[in-house]
Design a protein around this motif. Structure first.
Motif, PDB file in Angstrom:
ATOM      1  N   GLU A  98       0.827  -1.207   0.000  1.00 24.28           N
ATOM      2  CA  GLU A  98       0.000   0.000   0.000  1.00 24.28           C
ATOM      3  C   GLU A  98       0.862   1.257   0.000  1.00 24.28           C
ATOM      4  OE1 GLU A  98      -3.697   0.098  -0.126  1.00 24.28           O
ATOM      5  OE2 GLU A  98      -2.761  -1.643  -1.064  1.00 24.28           O
ATOM      6  N   ILE A  99       2.034   1.173   0.625  1.00 24.48           N
ATOM      7  CA  ILE A  99       2.960   2.303   0.573  1.00 24.48           C
ATOM      8  C   ILE A  99       3.446   2.518  -0.858  1.00 24.48           C
ATOM      9  CG2 ILE A  99       5.237   3.108   1.304  1.00 24.48           C
ATOM     10  CD1 ILE A  99       4.773   1.701   3.974  1.00 24.48           C
ATOM     11  N   VAL A 100       3.795   1.433  -1.547  1.00 23.91           N
ATOM     12  CA  VAL A 100       4.249   1.532  -2.938  1.00 23.91           C
ATOM     13  C   VAL A 100       3.138   2.085  -3.819  1.00 23.91           C
ATOM     14  CG1 VAL A 100       4.988   0.189  -4.945  1.00 23.91           C
ATOM     15  CG2 VAL A 100       5.960  -0.309  -2.694  1.00 23.91           C
ATOM     16  N   ARG A 101       1.956   1.539  -3.659  1.00 24.34           N
ATOM     17  CA  ARG A 101       0.828   1.988  -4.485  1.00 24.34           C
ATOM     18  C   ARG A 101       0.526   3.465  -4.254  1.00 24.34           C
ATOM     19  NH1 ARG A 101      -4.591   2.705  -4.004  1.00 24.34           N
ATOM     20  NH2 ARG A 101      -4.528   2.118  -1.804  1.00 24.34           N
ATOM     21  N   LEU A 131       8.864   5.525 -10.677  1.00 26.37           N
ATOM     22  CA  LEU A 131       9.474   4.912  -9.494  1.00 26.37           C
ATOM     23  C   LEU A 131      10.587   5.749  -8.875  1.00 26.37           C
ATOM     24  CD1 LEU A 131       9.629   1.040 -10.043  1.00 26.37           C
ATOM     25  CD2 LEU A 131       8.479   2.312  -8.224  1.00 26.37           C
ATOM     26  N   PRO A 132      11.507   6.327  -9.669  1.00 27.52           N
ATOM     27  CA  PRO A 132      12.551   7.149  -9.032  1.00 27.52           C
ATOM     28  C   PRO A 132      11.987   8.302  -8.211  1.00 27.52           C
ATOM     29  CG  PRO A 132      13.176   6.629 -11.283  1.00 27.52           C
ATOM     30  CD  PRO A 132      11.767   6.168 -11.117  1.00 27.52           C
ATOM     31  N   GLN A 133      10.877   8.880  -8.660  1.00 24.58           N
ATOM     32  CA  GLN A 133      10.278   9.974  -7.896  1.00 24.58           C
ATOM     33  C   GLN A 133       9.465   9.458  -6.714  1.00 24.58           C
ATOM     34  OE1 GLN A 133       8.740  13.389 -10.331  1.00 24.58           O
ATOM     35  NE2 GLN A 133       8.996  11.935 -12.016  1.00 24.58           N
ATOM     36  N   ALA A 134       8.909   8.245  -6.856  1.00 19.64           N
ATOM     37  CA  ALA A 134       8.082   7.698  -5.788  1.00 19.64           C
ATOM     38  C   ALA A 134       8.916   7.199  -4.615  1.00 19.64           C
ATOM     39  CB  ALA A 134       7.221   6.556  -6.332  1.00 19.64           C
ATOM     40  N   VAL A 135      10.186   6.866  -4.857  1.00 21.63           N
ATOM     41  CA  VAL A 135      11.025   6.327  -3.777  1.00 21.63           C
ATOM     42  C   VAL A 135      11.101   7.303  -2.604  1.00 21.63           C
ATOM     43  CG1 VAL A 135      13.407   5.759  -3.162  1.00 21.63           C
ATOM     44  CG2 VAL A 135      12.383   4.775  -5.213  1.00 21.63           C
ATOM     45  N   GLY A 136      11.265   8.585  -2.905  1.00 21.54           N
ATOM     46  CA  GLY A 136      11.327   9.577  -1.838  1.00 21.54           C
ATOM     47  C   GLY A 136      10.051   9.631  -1.009  1.00 21.54           C
ATOM     48  N   LEU A 137       8.908   9.330  -1.645  1.00 21.79           N
ATOM     49  CA  LEU A 137       7.639   9.304  -0.911  1.00 21.79           C
ATOM     50  C   LEU A 137       7.471   8.018  -0.112  1.00 21.79           C
ATOM     51  CD1 LEU A 137       5.316  10.686  -3.759  1.00 21.79           C
ATOM     52  CD2 LEU A 137       6.329  11.959  -1.858  1.00 21.79           C
ATOM     53  N   MET A 138       8.126   6.955  -0.562  1.00 19.21           N
ATOM     54  CA  MET A 138       7.992   5.665   0.123  1.00 19.21           C
ATOM     55  C   MET A 138       8.808   5.593   1.403  1.00 19.21           C
ATOM     56  SD  MET A 138       8.424   2.967  -3.002  1.00 19.21           S
ATOM     57  CE  MET A 138       7.627   3.188  -4.585  1.00 19.21           C
ATOM     58  N   LEU A 139       9.959   6.258   1.432  1.00 18.41           N
ATOM     59  CA  LEU A 139      10.915   6.018   2.504  1.00 18.41           C
ATOM     60  C   LEU A 139      10.407   6.359   3.906  1.00 18.41           C
ATOM     61  CD1 LEU A 139      14.288   6.990   0.807  1.00 18.41           C
ATOM     62  CD2 LEU A 139      13.473   4.720   1.432  1.00 18.41           C
ATOM     63  N   PRO A 140       9.746   7.514   4.135  1.00 20.74           N
ATOM     64  CA  PRO A 140       9.300   7.792   5.517  1.00 20.74           C
ATOM     65  C   PRO A 140       8.350   6.731   6.077  1.00 20.74           C
ATOM     66  CG  PRO A 140       9.312   9.800   4.219  1.00 20.74           C
ATOM     67  CD  PRO A 140       9.549   8.688   3.261  1.00 20.74           C
ATOM     68  N   PRO A 141       7.268   6.351   5.360  1.00 23.56           N
ATOM     69  CA  PRO A 141       6.424   5.291   5.919  1.00 23.56           C
ATOM     70  C   PRO A 141       7.117   3.937   5.940  1.00 23.56           C
ATOM     71  CG  PRO A 141       5.647   5.913   3.735  1.00 23.56           C
ATOM     72  CD  PRO A 141       6.676   6.914   4.129  1.00 23.56           C
ATOM     73  N   ALA A 142       8.046   3.703   5.003  1.00 18.41           N
ATOM     74  CA  ALA A 142       8.781   2.438   5.013  1.00 18.41           C
ATOM     75  C   ALA A 142       9.650   2.324   6.259  1.00 18.41           C
ATOM     76  CB  ALA A 142       9.635   2.315   3.757  1.00 18.41           C
ATOM     77  N   GLY A 143      10.210   3.448   6.719  1.00 19.67           N
ATOM     78  CA  GLY A 143      10.991   3.438   7.952  1.00 19.67           C
ATOM     79  C   GLY A 143      10.143   3.048   9.148  1.00 19.67           C
ATOM     80  N   ASN A 144       8.937   3.595   9.221  1.00 20.31           N
ATOM     81  CA  ASN A 144       8.023   3.221  10.305  1.00 20.31           C
ATOM     82  C   ASN A 144       7.679   1.736  10.239  1.00 20.31           C
ATOM     83  OD1 ASN A 144       7.921   5.863  11.236  1.00 20.31           O
ATOM     84  ND2 ASN A 144       6.147   6.375   9.976  1.00 20.31           N
ATOM     85  N   LEU A 145       7.487   1.233   9.025  1.00 22.39           N
ATOM     86  CA  LEU A 145       7.129  -0.170   8.847  1.00 22.39           C
ATOM     87  C   LEU A 145       8.287  -1.084   9.248  1.00 22.39           C
ATOM     88  CD1 LEU A 145       4.705  -1.795   7.903  1.00 22.39           C
ATOM     89  CD2 LEU A 145       5.650  -1.764   5.587  1.00 22.39           C
TER      90      LEU A 145
END
Length: 214
Positions: A98-101, A131-145
């Motif tokens: 869901e974070i990726v999506r 994807l290269p632009q989405a990675v920056g959006l994924m990282l903060p919630p991915a850290g919590n996960l």
């Protein structure tokens, strides 16, 4: 409290192995399921949706018991360590999907439209633009996960794995030093969580600089 540290450090080492193994499994699972949910092809979107909803909609503890205790009745027996890594990896991957999506959907629509205008294929648009632009959006919630994954490793103590939590329970029952044992465990979890958080913050800064150059 020096006499309490050796068994707890052995348990911590096993906890770190489970965390790392589950994270390695969760990343591709999240990426594939997240992309699958964005696909317009039913044979990709439906399996991805089923995987995400099943693992998000059921308890990680029940999943762990099912894999470790039920699968042997069906002829498939996994060692406790591999069962823990498999369940925690897939469970975390379902939330990561869901974070990726959401991250890919959060990239401005004009980026995809510009790629289409440049005659880029859908695959190239995804891998080289979105994807290269989405990675920056994924990282903060991915850290919590990732930190949540670390804490969820305590569940494997219920399938006989001597992780940090199980080591603490054994040590408490042997020494009756409840305050000292669980205070050390609390500190250990906190230190590892802060180390993970620091690593993810570093990745976020690098992603931000890359995005700025782009």
């Amino acid at each position: 409290m020096a006499d309490l540290l050796p068994p707890l450090l052995r348990g911590l080492w096993l906890t770190l192995q489970i965390t790392a193994g589950a994270a390695v499994l969760a990343v591709p699972a999240a990426l594939l399921a997240g992309l699958g949910r964005l696909s317009r092809r039913p044979y990709l979107s439906w399996p991805a949706a089923c995987y995400v909803e099943v693992f998000r909609g059921t308890s990680a503890l029940v999943q762990l018991f099912w894999v470790y205790y039920v699968l042997p009745l069906l002829g498939l027996r996994l060692p406790a360590l591999w069962a823990g890594i498999l369940v925690l990896g897939l469970h975390t991957g379902a939330y990561g999907a869901e974070i990726v999506r959401g991250a890919i959907a959060g990239v401005p629509r004009g980026q995809a439209e510009a790629a289409i205008a440049l005659n880029m294929t859908p695959r190239a648009t995804l891998w080289r633009v979105l994807l290269p632009q989405a990675v920056g959006l994924m990282l903060p919630p991915a850290g919590n996960l990732l930190i949540e994954l670390l804490k969820n490793t305590a569940l494997v103590s219920l399938i006989t794995i001597t992780d940090l939590t199980f080591s603490a329970q054994l040590l408490r029952s042997e020494t009756f030093r409840t305050v000292e044992v669980f205070s050390l465990v609390l500190v250990m979890y906190f230190v590892v969580a802060q180390a993970l958080n620091g690593g993810m913050r570093l990745l976020e800064r690098r992603a931000s600089r890359h995005r700025g150059r782009a």
